[in-house]
Scaffold this motif. Structure first.
Motif, mmCIF file in Angstrom:
data_model
loop_
_atom_site.group_PDB
_atom_site.id
_atom_site.type_symbol
_atom_site.label_atom_id
_atom_site.label_comp_id
_atom_site.label_asym_id
_atom_site.label_seq_id
_atom_site.Cartn_x
_atom_site.Cartn_y
_atom_site.Cartn_z
ATOM 1 N N LEU A 32 5.145 -2.132 11.958
ATOM 2 C CA LEU A 32 3.899 -2.168 11.195
ATOM 3 C C LEU A 32 2.700 -2.227 12.129
ATOM 4 O O LEU A 32 2.800 -2.683 13.273
ATOM 5 N N GLU A 39 -1.362 -4.668 8.978
ATOM 6 C CA GLU A 39 -0.301 -4.651 7.980
ATOM 7 C C GLU A 39 0.637 -5.834 8.168
ATOM 8 O O GLU A 39 1.046 -6.483 7.201
ATOM 9 N N GLN A 68 -4.038 -2.810 -0.571
ATOM 10 C CA GLN A 68 -3.512 -1.542 -0.066
ATOM 11 C C GLN A 68 -2.600 -1.774 1.133
ATOM 12 O O GLN A 68 -1.506 -1.204 1.219
ATOM 13 N N LEU A 69 -3.075 -2.587 2.065
ATOM 14 C CA LEU A 69 -2.271 -2.905 3.249
ATOM 15 C C LEU A 69 -0.962 -3.575 2.849
ATOM 16 O O LEU A 69 0.109 -3.247 3.380
ATOM 17 N N ARG A 116 1.467 -1.017 1.272
ATOM 18 C CA ARG A 116 2.020 -0.107 2.281
ATOM 19 C C ARG A 116 3.057 -0.829 3.147
ATOM 20 O O ARG A 116 4.136 -0.294 3.422
ATOM 21 N N ARG A 158 6.354 -1.581 1.108
ATOM 22 C CA ARG A 158 7.194 -0.396 0.937
ATOM 23 C C ARG A 158 7.931 -0.051 2.231
ATOM 24 O O ARG A 158 9.115 0.296 2.222
ATOM 25 N N HIS A 159 7.200 -0.156 3.334
ATOM 26 C CA HIS A 159 7.785 0.154 4.637
ATOM 27 C C HIS A 159 8.949 -0.782 4.941
ATOM 28 O O HIS A 159 10.021 -0.347 5.383
#
Length: 294
Positions: A120, A124, A154-155, A158, A161-162
């Motif tokens: 990341l 993040e 948003q961070l 993301r 999900r990663h």
């Protein structure tokens, strides 16, 4: 002698700050440096400006950790072989009484998750750690990082999900993990290949981290046959000269191998569905120093 109030407040929050810094960095020494830098900031802070010491200290620690992470990545140092986080002694004691909270904290500091967190970006990673590991509200994370709440969400999305795409499932039951670890040690130390193979998942992986400073496979080993034969061979060759003991690192039972009083290797297992899915071996001496007194 009575401790100074500044010191009392900082020491009260030091375990939390260390937990945040380690999850951000995956390196004990770097986390300790960040917490020490946070102390220096705290000792010079204007007391009238600090209305919430915990929030202030977490903010300072998180920002320092982000800076340190960026510095480490900017150096772009080559690492020999697979990289694993430095083992981190975790003893929740009575400070985390809730079983569900323990499970969340345990997973967030597991080797498998920390390896994924390395991929990341620093912001993040900070958002993921504060939100997923410590349950901070989005608004509070936004204030800590001086970002808008929408940007933080948003961070977080993301990063989540990663991590979900890459992390393995986590066996949270400590009794099952202990049982598998004890049976693993008995089979490997006893040269029982058949017994060891019965504990390994067919697609088990062995990840060894030596940093080029000790002997481990320079690539990840795959399949029960290759992993089992490697472990039995290593136990026959090196086992007689080592003393073995159990320690708790990264919220799971691990096996510490000592050559005299020097840590030589740390073994930790990922367990899913009653089978061992990953064997982690850390032999980089720089990463084992914190275990010298264990």
């Amino acid at each position: 002698m009575t401790a100074h109030p500044l010191t009392d407040v900082f020491e009260e929050h030091r375990p939390l700050l260390m937990d945040v810094a380690y999850r951000m960095l995956g390196r004990v020494a770097d986390a300790e440096d960040v917490v020490q830098d946070a102390w220096l900031r705290w000792s010079r802070a204007d007391r009238d400006e600090v209305r919430a010491p915990r929030a202030y200290l977490v903010r300072v620690t998180t920002r320092l950790a982000i800076d340190r992470l960026r510095q480490v990545r900017a150096r772009g140092e080559a690492y020999v072989g697979p990289w694993l986080p430095e083992p981190y002694v975790t003893e929740f004691g009575d400070t985390v009484p809730d079983t569900a909270e323990r499970a969340v904290l345990a997973e967030s500091v597991s080797l498998a998750v920390l390896v994924v967190l390395e991929t990341l970006s620093p912001p993040e990673r900070a958002v993921f750690v504060l939100r997923e590991a410590f349950g901070y509200p989005y608004a509070e994370i936004a204030a800590l990082l001086d970002r808008g709440e929408a940007a933080v969400r948003q961070l977080a999305g993301r990063a989540r999900r990663h991590v979900e795409e890459r992390r393995t499932r986590y066996e949270a039951d400590p009794a099952r993990r202990r049982d598998l670890t004890e049976r693993f040690l008995a089979a490997a130390a006893g040269g029982d290949l058949a017994g060891l193979m019965s504990l390994l998942a067919p697609d088990v992986r062995l990840v060894g981290d030596s940093g080029g400073k000790a002997k481990t496979p320079v690539r990840v080993l795959h399949t029960a046959d290759k992993v089992g034969r490697f472990l039995i061979g290593a136990a026959r060759k090196d086992g007689p000269g080592l003393t073995l003991r159990y320690v708790e690192t990264n919220a799971g039972l691990a096996i510490l191998a000592l050559a005299g009083d020097r840590p030589d290797a740390l073994f930790q297992l990922d367990v899913v569905g009653g089978r061992i899915t990953t064997v982690y071996i850390i032999r980089n001496p720089d990463k084992l120093r914190s275990l010298a007194d264990r």
